[in-house]
Design a protein around this motif. Structure first.
Motif, PDB file in Angstrom:
ATOM      1  N   GLN A 566      52.180  -6.672  13.455  1.00 11.02           N
ATOM      2  CA  GLN A 566      51.360  -8.851  14.080  1.00 11.02           C
ATOM      3  C   GLN A 566      51.592  -9.227  12.233  1.00 11.02           C
ATOM      4  O   GLN A 566      51.745 -10.608  12.401  1.00 11.02           O
ATOM      5  N   GLU A 567      51.276  -8.901  11.722  1.00  7.35           N
ATOM      6  CA  GLU A 567      51.686  -9.072  10.516  1.00  7.35           C
ATOM      7  C   GLU A 567      53.027 -10.394   9.932  1.00  7.35           C
ATOM      8  O   GLU A 567      53.296 -11.140   9.232  1.00  7.35           O
ATOM      9  N   THR A 568      53.933  -9.775  10.388  1.00  6.19           N
ATOM     10  CA  THR A 568      55.200  -9.583  10.292  1.00  6.19           C
ATOM     11  C   THR A 568      55.563 -11.351  11.330  1.00  6.19           C
ATOM     12  O   THR A 568      56.251 -12.723  11.144  1.00  6.19           O
ATOM     13  N   PHE A 569      55.222 -10.974  12.392  1.00 10.24           N
ATOM     14  CA  PHE A 569      55.677 -12.135  13.159  1.00 10.24           C
ATOM     15  C   PHE A 569      54.354 -12.897  14.280  1.00 10.24           C
ATOM     16  O   PHE A 569      54.572 -13.288  14.778  1.00 10.24           O
ATOM     17  N   LYS A 570      53.228 -13.025  13.588  1.00  8.59           N
ATOM     18  CA  LYS A 570      52.130 -13.314  13.721  1.00  8.59           C
ATOM     19  C   LYS A 570      51.827 -14.093  15.013  1.00  8.59           C
ATOM     20  O   LYS A 570      51.310 -14.769  16.029  1.00  8.59           O
ATOM     21  N   VAL A 571      51.495 -12.632  16.036  1.00  9.36           N
ATOM     22  CA  VAL A 571      51.625 -12.753  17.571  1.00  9.36           C
ATOM     23  C   VAL A 571      50.465 -12.142  17.508  1.00  9.36           C
ATOM     24  O   VAL A 571      50.469 -10.795  17.330  1.00  9.36           O
ATOM     25  N   PRO A 572      49.892 -13.038  19.111  1.00  7.76           N
ATOM     26  CA  PRO A 572      47.964 -11.796  19.386  1.00  7.76           C
ATOM     27  C   PRO A 572      48.619 -11.148  20.052  1.00  7.76           C
ATOM     28  O   PRO A 572      48.904 -11.345  21.207  1.00  7.76           O
ATOM     29  N   THR A 573      47.540 -10.292  19.689  1.00  6.11           N
ATOM     30  CA  THR A 573      47.365  -9.046  19.979  1.00  6.11           C
ATOM     31  C   THR A 573      46.140  -8.307  19.835  1.00  6.11           C
ATOM     32  O   THR A 573      45.211  -8.612  19.662  1.00  6.11           O
ATOM     33  N   TYR A 574      45.649  -7.920  21.354  1.00  3.39           N
ATOM     34  CA  TYR A 574      44.352  -7.780  21.436  1.00  3.39           C
ATOM     35  C   TYR A 574      44.323  -5.956  21.898  1.00  3.39           C
ATOM     36  O   TYR A 574      44.949  -5.288  21.687  1.00  3.39           O
ATOM     37  N   ALA A 575      42.994  -5.781  21.099  1.00  2.00           N
ATOM     38  CA  ALA A 575      42.675  -4.459  21.631  1.00  2.00           C
ATOM     39  C   ALA A 575      41.495  -4.158  22.354  1.00  2.00           C
ATOM     40  O   ALA A 575      40.671  -5.052  23.135  1.00  2.00           O
ATOM     41  N   VAL A 576      41.995  -3.367  24.036  1.00  2.00           N
ATOM     42  CA  VAL A 576      41.037  -2.787  25.171  1.00  2.00           C
ATOM     43  C   VAL A 576      41.118  -1.146  25.259  1.00  2.00           C
ATOM     44  O   VAL A 576      41.595  -0.738  24.042  1.00  2.00           O
ATOM     45  N   ALA A 577      39.582  -1.316  25.504  1.00  2.00           N
ATOM     46  CA  ALA A 577      38.711   0.293  25.639  1.00  2.00           C
ATOM     47  C   ALA A 577      39.317   0.562  27.373  1.00  2.00           C
ATOM     48  O   ALA A 577      39.086   1.614  27.440  1.00  2.00           O
ATOM     49  N   SER A 578      39.908  -0.369  28.387  1.00  2.00           N
ATOM     50  CA  SER A 578      39.781   0.142  29.598  1.00  2.00           C
ATOM     51  C   SER A 578      41.355  -0.082  30.236  1.00  2.00           C
ATOM     52  O   SER A 578      41.088  -0.838  29.652  1.00  2.00           O
ATOM     53  N   GLY A 579      40.715   0.478  31.114  1.00  2.00           N
ATOM     54  CA  GLY A 579      42.946   0.242  31.948  1.00  2.00           C
ATOM     55  C   GLY A 579      42.280  -0.661  33.135  1.00  2.00           C
ATOM     56  O   GLY A 579      42.752  -0.793  34.052  1.00  2.00           O
TER      57      GLY A 579
END
Length: 838
Positions: A566-579
């Motif tokens: 993410q530091e290299t490519f600056k792409v929005p990324t999200y953490a989720v706790a459930s499927g």
């Protein structure tokens, strides 16, 4: 200055002769300054000179004389130096920053500057943008020596009344590729037979740079480091005159401007440029070439319509760009129907034109200064008289593509301002108004129907930017750099899963990075809505899913790898706790499909269009950081395709036997993906790998043939070619090849006559030309009526368990089509999941 021992030994050991053919006119010379012949150990024209030796010689001139200074303005892909030698009298060079400040006043409409002021004129001599057009770099060595070392009154005047900037080799990587070839095959005695290897380079030839890009088309697009370095230098100096030296076919003579009439109906460059100044300088060149008996021609071919040439970009910066084309010896000597053409002869014409350019600039200083001042002033006047106050550009979803577009504006010194979180405004009321026009204006009507190159270049469409003209300008914070623009927050730790936004331009690069680190990801083939940090958020098809529990690494190791990517490519990324999702498919759905790591190959070699192959290579190398194996056609028979799951076929002539054709068919049928681009799609159809057909012109057997003038044949035929036009297609956003797009209409670039019939399968036509598809550029009525309205741009054809993805257009054109790169990358990363329902 003390002369290095190597020069003393060289002079002592070699019986060198002065090259009167080039130099006698400007005698006497300062004997303390080594000539090119003395430095190199051979006379100019006897061999082709490597770029490192050219640079070393210019460095030697700068060390040996107070008349010269040298600077490095960049490096090539292969890390060769890009240098500029500055030549003038010592008093000017010691005061160069003040002269620069005074000169730049003519480019600022807010400042008053007197065109009659006693200020040296700025002339930039640029050489060898095409690596296998070598005569000009040899002429650069001679020009540098004459301007630095000659004590002739004419040259002393040049130094007194001008600052001359010499760029000896704009394309060092290509030049050295050709230099090695020409010197390797040089005979003794010379072989003038045109069939000799010396005169016929193998693929890819030396014309292009490392990634096989034509740098003479890159001034506007600024994709390569050679061009970016030159543009950054250019906007520090704004020279009044810029030369662009080339070579052409051996059967020609010599060309200088004026060019043929500008193809645009109402060119944005001032008429004074392409009529008055070109005609004036042309009179100088004709006299100089007449004096040495050289034949030449003007006005017949070449046009400066496209603003991205070395001879046209200066015309949009208040300067005068000048094109020269010399018939090439394609080596050291070659027979032609007009007699023998030698390398020294080609060099002399370029040298004479170089010296004449400086002469014409010096003798018309006031006119050039007045023109430069009026150019920027008239730009503001044109903007004030227009109906458009600014262009507003909005991009909500893909900030990396947005930043790339903003960077392109900034490198051309275009003023850009924020307009909220997701938009920018580009005012027309600014000195670079004509560059703003270049980026945003589109055209449909032209004075001429035959173009030397592209007829469409509205850069905003290259980037798939949604923009609109506005009357009122609301300027927020000015953007001067893309560093830190639109920051992406670091994703928090999750023990369950991470979601990566596939709408972002850099998402494929991040995906490949994580796959290379051993992580397994899947792609959601249906949309869904879930909670992220307690907030409801929707995700589009293509969203990458990284389930933590299925990895062979610890949750911390997984998080660390994602943070690094993410530091290299600056792409929005999200953490989720459930499927379990609020809407749409869940993370464990059968519509969440594991992704195969691409193992790609591409066929290259004699007959293959190197430009298109280089564009694929460049995209994967520099933006996705993914290797692609380049298999020469000569080695194809013994090459194993089992190591690859993706094969790229660009335009070209592929001479296969039946067994080789069958190998490709069988490889695809095993479940692999063949991606064909433009002419490569024709190859797939001709070999019956794809169940696809070309659109053919309707034939009427009863139609009579109208008699036409023979002299108009080339023009009539030429106007039916598609040199470069921007069209609009309708995308099926539910198709994996369209994942990441938020709008069904997409600009594409077409520069070929490959017209694909829409598939008989209702699910296989991914992109079809829209109704009223024309956006920008010249397209004949015949092409519109007989082809465009009934053609598709992007199709998929099944072959056994595999598939063929057929592009009619080039999604990677000149490394600049950020808007359509995603189609190609989707084919690479998602292609193995494409099934065409019956």
């Amino acid at each position: 200055m003390r002369v290095p021992l190597i020069f003393v030994l060289l002079v002592a050991c070699l019986p060198l002769q002065a090259q009167d053919y080039f130099l006698k006119q400007y005698e006497p010379y300062n004997e303390a300054i080594p000539s090119p012949e003395t430095f190199l150990g051979y006379g100019i024209g006897e061999y082709h000179t490597r770029h490192d030796r050219i640079v070393h010689y210019l460095e030697t001139l700068a060390e040996a004389s107070d008349n010269a200074e040298i600077e490095t303005y960049g490096f090539t892909h292969e890390k060769r130096k890009l240098v500029m030698l500055r030549v003038s009298e010592p008093a000017h060079l010691s005061n160069i920053e003040e002269l620069q400040r005074q000169h730049l006043a003519y480019t600022d409409p807010k400042q008053s500057a007197d065109p009659q002021a006693d200020l040296p004129i700025f002339v930039q001599l640029g050489y060898n943008v095409h690596g296998n057009e070598p005569s000009s770099s040899e002429a650069a060595l001679l020009s540098a020596y004459i301007l630095v070392a000659s004590n002739h009154p004419v040259i002393q005047r040049f130094r007194r009344e001008a600052v001359v900037f010499i760029d000896p080799t704009i394309n060092p990587d290509g030049r050295d590729r050709h230099t090695q070839w020409a010197n390797s095959y040089r005979g003794n005695p010379l072989v003038t037979d045109s069939q000799d290897a010396e005169h016929n380079e193998y693929f890819p030839g030396g014309r292009t740079n490392h990634y096989w890009f034509d740098l003479n088309r890159d001034w506007l697009l600024a994709i390569n480091p050679e061009s970016r370095g030159k543009l950054q230098w250019y906007h520090k100096w704004y020279p009044n005159v810029v030369t662009d030296f080339h070579e052409m076919g051996s059967q020609s003579t010599y060309f200088f401007e004026p060019m043929k009439a500008n193809g645009s109906l109402d060119p944005i460059m001032p008429r004074e440029n392409y009529e008055d100044l070109n005609t004036l300088f042309g009179s100088y060149f004709s006299k100089s070439l007449d004096s040495i008996g050289s034949l030449y021609f003007t006005k017949e071919v070449f046009d400066g319509t496209y603003p991205g040439y070395g001879s046209s970009y200066p015309d949009l910066q208040g300067g005068l760009g000048l094109l020269f084309e010399q018939a090439s010896s394609r080596g050291h000597a070659q027979k032609t129907p007009f007699g023998e053409i030698t390398f020294p002869f080609t060099i002399r014409n370029q040298l004479v034109s170089s010296m004449t350019t400086v002469k014409a600039a010096v003798e018309n200083k006031a006119m050039l200064r007045a023109y430069q001042k009026d150019f920027f002033k008239s730009g503001l006047e044109n903007a004030a008289n227009g109906r458009i106050g600014a262009y507003r550009v909005e991009e909500k979803y893909d900030k990396n593509r947005f930043k790339a577009f903003i960077d392109k504006l900034l490198i051309h010194e275009i003023e850009v301002y924020k307009d909220g979180e997701d938009a920018i405004v580009v005012p027309t009321n600014q000195p670079q108004y004509r560059m703003v026009q270049t980026f945003f204006e589109t055209y449909e009507t032209y004075r001429d129907s035959v173009f030397y190159d592209a007829s469409a270049w509205s850069v905003a469409n290259f980037y798939n930017m949604k923009y609109s003209p506005v009357r009122a300008v609301s300027r927020g914070e000015q953007i001067t750099d893309t560093q830190g623009l639109y920051p992406v927050p670091a994703v928090p730790h999750s023990d369950y899963a991470y979601l990566i936004d596939w709408q972002d331009y850099n998402a494929p690069a991040m995906l490949y990075n994580l796959q290379s680190k051993g992580l397994v990801l899947s792609s959601a083939f249906k949309p869904f809505t879930t909670r992220v940090g307690g907030v409801e958020k929707s995700f589009t098809p293509g969203t990458l899913v990284l389930p933590v529990s299925l990895q062979k690494k610890t949750p911390k190791e997984v998080h660390d790898l994602i943070l690094q990517a993410q530091e290299t490519f600056k792409v929005p990324t999200y953490a989720v706790a459930s499927g379990y999702h609020l809407k749409g498919v869940d993370l464990g759905s059968r519509y969440s499909r594991p992704l195969q790591k691409p193992k790609a190959a591409m066929l290259i070699g004699e007959g293959v269009r190197s430009y298109e192959a280089g564009e694929v290579w460049h995209l994967l190398d520099t933006r996705v950081h993914m290797p692609i194996t380049k298999i020469p056609l000569r080695d194809f028979r013994g090459a194993s395709l089992d190591n690859y799951n993706m094969l790229v076929l660009v335009s070209g002539r592929y001479r296969w036997n039946d067994s080789e054709k069958e190998r490709i068919r069988e490889w695809v049928a095993k479940g692999n993906t063949l991606i064909t681009i433009a002419g490569g799609s024709e190859v797939a159809i001709e070999n019956e790998w794809a169940d696809v057909h070309l659109v053919e012109a309707e034939k009427d057997s009863t139609e009579s043939v109208n008699r036409l003038p023979y002299g108009d044949a080339s023009e009539n035929i030429g106007k039916e070619s598609v040199g470069g036009v921007i069209l609009k297609i309708d995308l099926d956003l539910t198709h994996p090849l369209a994942f990441g797009y938020s709008h069904p209409q997409l600009p594409v670039y077409k520069n070929n006559e490959v017209w694909l019939k829409p598939s008989k399968n209702p699910y296989a036509t991914v992109g079809q030309y829209a109704k009223n598809a024309h956006i920008d550029g010249y397209l004949s009525e015949k092409n519109r009526e007989e082809f465009l309205d009934s053609s598709a741009s992007l199709l998929v054809s099944p072959q056994g368990r595999g598939r063929i993805v057929l592009f009619a257009d080039n999604p990677n054109f000149r490394g600049s089509w950020y808007g359509t790169n995603r189609l190609f990358l989707n084919a690479l990363f998602l292609g193995n999941h494409i099934r065409v329902p019956n």
